[in-house]
Design a protein around this motif. Structure first.
Motif, mmCIF file in Angstrom:
data_model
loop_
_atom_site.group_PDB
_atom_site.id
_atom_site.type_symbol
_atom_site.label_atom_id
_atom_site.label_comp_id
_atom_site.label_asym_id
_atom_site.label_seq_id
_atom_site.Cartn_x
_atom_site.Cartn_y
_atom_site.Cartn_z
ATOM 1 N N ASP A 62 25.869 32.916 71.290
ATOM 2 C CA ASP A 62 26.943 32.006 71.666
ATOM 3 C C ASP A 62 26.669 31.339 73.010
ATOM 4 N N ALA A 63 26.765 30.033 73.028
ATOM 5 C CA ALA A 63 26.585 29.252 74.252
ATOM 6 C C ALA A 63 27.435 27.999 74.114
ATOM 7 N N ASP A 64 28.205 27.678 75.151
ATOM 8 C CA ASP A 64 29.106 26.526 75.091
ATOM 9 C C ASP A 64 28.371 25.288 75.583
ATOM 10 N N ILE A 65 27.922 24.474 74.639
ATOM 11 C CA ILE A 65 27.129 23.293 74.988
ATOM 12 C C ILE A 65 27.961 22.004 74.962
ATOM 13 N N GLY A 103 34.443 30.384 68.179
ATOM 14 C CA GLY A 103 35.753 30.830 68.621
ATOM 15 C C GLY A 103 36.459 29.847 69.529
ATOM 16 N N ARG A 104 35.740 28.821 70.015
ATOM 17 C CA ARG A 104 36.437 27.787 70.813
ATOM 18 C C ARG A 104 36.987 26.763 69.832
ATOM 19 N N ILE A 137 27.087 23.757 60.735
ATOM 20 C CA ILE A 137 28.438 23.245 60.553
ATOM 21 C C ILE A 137 29.361 24.436 60.307
ATOM 22 N N LEU A 138 30.343 24.626 61.175
ATOM 23 C CA LEU A 138 31.252 25.765 61.103
ATOM 24 C C LEU A 138 32.607 25.345 60.539
ATOM 25 N N ASN A 139 33.524 26.284 60.450
ATOM 26 C CA ASN A 139 34.857 25.955 59.944
ATOM 27 C C ASN A 139 35.881 25.944 61.081
ATOM 28 N N ARG A 140 37.073 25.505 60.774
ATOM 29 C CA ARG A 140 38.113 25.270 61.788
ATOM 30 C C ARG A 140 38.537 26.528 62.534
ATOM 31 N N TYR A 141 38.271 27.699 61.960
ATOM 32 C CA TYR A 141 38.637 28.950 62.623
ATOM 33 C C TYR A 141 37.556 29.426 63.592
ATOM 34 N N GLU A 142 36.459 28.688 63.645
ATOM 35 C CA GLU A 142 35.358 29.030 64.541
ATOM 36 C C GLU A 142 35.027 27.910 65.526
ATOM 37 N N SER A 143 35.391 26.677 65.191
ATOM 38 C CA SER A 143 35.073 25.553 66.078
ATOM 39 C C SER A 143 36.005 24.385 65.793
ATOM 40 N N HIS A 144 36.288 23.586 66.823
ATOM 41 C CA HIS A 144 37.067 22.364 66.612
ATOM 42 C C HIS A 144 36.158 21.152 66.448
ATOM 43 N N GLN A 145 34.842 21.371 66.453
ATOM 44 C CA GLN A 145 33.897 20.268 66.359
ATOM 45 C C GLN A 145 32.940 20.460 65.186
ATOM 46 N N VAL A 146 32.614 19.373 64.522
ATOM 47 C CA VAL A 146 31.603 19.322 63.452
ATOM 48 C C VAL A 146 31.886 20.387 62.400
ATOM 49 N N ASP A 169 26.903 25.573 55.253
ATOM 50 C CA ASP A 169 27.067 26.944 54.784
ATOM 51 C C ASP A 169 28.115 26.932 53.672
ATOM 52 N N ALA A 170 27.793 27.524 52.537
ATOM 53 C CA ALA A 170 28.712 27.507 51.400
ATOM 54 C C ALA A 170 30.064 28.118 51.752
ATOM 55 N N TYR A 171 30.072 29.153 52.578
ATOM 56 C CA TYR A 171 31.343 29.779 52.968
ATOM 57 C C TYR A 171 32.186 28.826 53.805
ATOM 58 N N HIS A 172 31.574 28.203 54.811
ATOM 59 C CA HIS A 172 32.316 27.270 55.652
ATOM 60 C C HIS A 172 32.745 26.038 54.850
ATOM 61 N N MET A 173 31.873 25.548 53.969
ATOM 62 C CA MET A 173 32.226 24.388 53.147
ATOM 63 C C MET A 173 33.396 24.702 52.230
ATOM 64 N N ASN A 174 33.492 25.946 51.765
ATOM 65 C CA ASN A 174 34.608 26.366 50.931
ATOM 66 C C ASN A 174 35.951 26.113 51.621
ATOM 67 N N ILE A 175 35.955 26.154 52.953
ATOM 68 C CA ILE A 175 37.175 25.933 53.729
ATOM 69 C C ILE A 175 37.376 24.453 54.045
ATOM 70 N N GLU A 176 36.282 23.763 54.384
ATOM 71 C CA GLU A 176 36.402 22.425 54.979
ATOM 72 C C GLU A 176 36.125 21.255 54.039
ATOM 73 N N GLU A 177 35.302 21.429 53.034
ATOM 74 C CA GLU A 177 34.902 20.293 52.193
ATOM 75 C C GLU A 177 35.750 20.246 50.921
ATOM 76 N N SER A 178 36.228 19.058 50.565
ATOM 77 C CA SER A 178 36.955 18.929 49.301
ATOM 78 C C SER A 178 36.015 19.062 48.109
ATOM 79 N N ASP A 179 34.746 18.690 48.309
ATOM 80 C CA ASP A 179 33.734 18.795 47.251
ATOM 81 C C ASP A 179 32.412 19.171 47.912
ATOM 82 N N PRO A 180 32.125 20.460 48.036
ATOM 83 C CA PRO A 180 30.914 20.882 48.745
ATOM 84 C C PRO A 180 29.621 20.325 48.156
#
Length: 267
Positions: A62-65, A103-104, A137-146, A169-180
């Motif tokens: 983890d590093a905040d860039i 987590g940010r 590419i992460l999901n909304r519960y791990e990042s507010h960006q990308v 990531d298939a797991y993150h896309m399951n949350i964020e993408e309407s059509d992974p």
């Protein structure tokens, strides 16, 4: 048949030789190693090489860039500078993984953090060149960006680095993408690496992700990289790998089931 591996961080601080043995027993051919700079990279590379496993990529620490504070951000970019040097000593030529601080989930405020992120990622890609850098590419519960492939493509456009690609990531896309699957097709040649776990972050085939559609999309875009399985053992606290006694054995079994499921789909 596609090559299949796993992320080593899922096993917590287990000895690398034990992780390598688990990977072999599960039927894997390689790993994505956690970028723990306290490890001796030469020894780490040898452990997996001796086990007949490739190191295809690196999961960053983890590093905040994208933080507006120059000092915080500089320390984040400096971590990647050290990670790149560390990766050179592994001897496997792995891709460099990259993402923001897990987590940010909200902006600090008062700055264009998307522009800051693009600037930092461009710096990291320049330091790594010509080594490939894959932005995860992460999901909304791990990042507010990308959080979607579309947002990832916008980041690549702003960063403007030829050696920079996306890691969906298939797991993150399951949350964020309407059509992974459609998102993967839209990513096309800019998809540089692919992670997978089912919708419950369990073994492949034990949730509701349509992996057949995603694998067909990967075939359609000519993705030639490995499938990196990244499950989590059942239990509390999604940011802690340790789920209690026996969790590593459960993870090993999940990896083995994932391999069997992927092979049964002809991949």
């Amino acid at each position: 048949m596609r090559k299949i591996g796993c992320c080593t961080w899922i096993f917590g601080g287990e000895d690398l030789s034990a992780i390598a043995a688990r990977a072999v027993r599960a039927g894997l051919e390689g790993v994505e190693i956690h970028g723990d700079l306290s490890m001796d990279p030469v020894a780490a590379g040898a452990v997996f090489r001796d086990a007949g496993l490739a190191i295809w990529s690196i999961t960053p620490g983890d590093a905040d860039i994208s933080h507006p504070d120059d000092g915080v951000r500089r320390r984040g970019v400096d971590y990647y500078r050290d990670l790149i040097a560390w990766s050179d000593a592994l001897g496997h030529g792995p891709r460099i993984g990259c993402h923001g601080l897990v987590g940010r989930i909200r902006p600090v405020g008062g700055a264009d953090e998307d522009a800051i992120l693009a600037d930092s990622v461009a710096k990291i890609a320049a330091m790594a060149a010509p080594r490939p850098v894959c932005f995860e590419i992460l999901n909304r519960y791990e990042s507010h960006q990308v959080r979607t492939v579309a947002e990832g493509l916008a980041l690549l456009e702003r960063a403007g680095a030829a050696n920079l690609s996306l890691l969906p990531d298939a797991y993150h896309m399951n949350i964020e993408e309407s059509d992974p699957a459609a998102a993967l097709r839209a990513g096309g040649a800019r998809i540089g690496l692919y992670h997978l776990a089912d919708s419950n972050r369990g073994a492949v085939g034990e949730g509701h992700v349509d992996f057949a559609a995603q694998f067909a999309a990967l075939d359609a875009i000519g993705y030639a990289g490995p499938l990196i399985v990244e499950p989590a053992a059942p239990g509390p606290d999604p940011f802690n790998t340790d789920k209690g006694p026996g969790y590593r054995d459960r993870l090993e079994a999940m990896l083995a089931r994932s391999v069997r499921a992927i092979r049964a789909m002809g991949h």
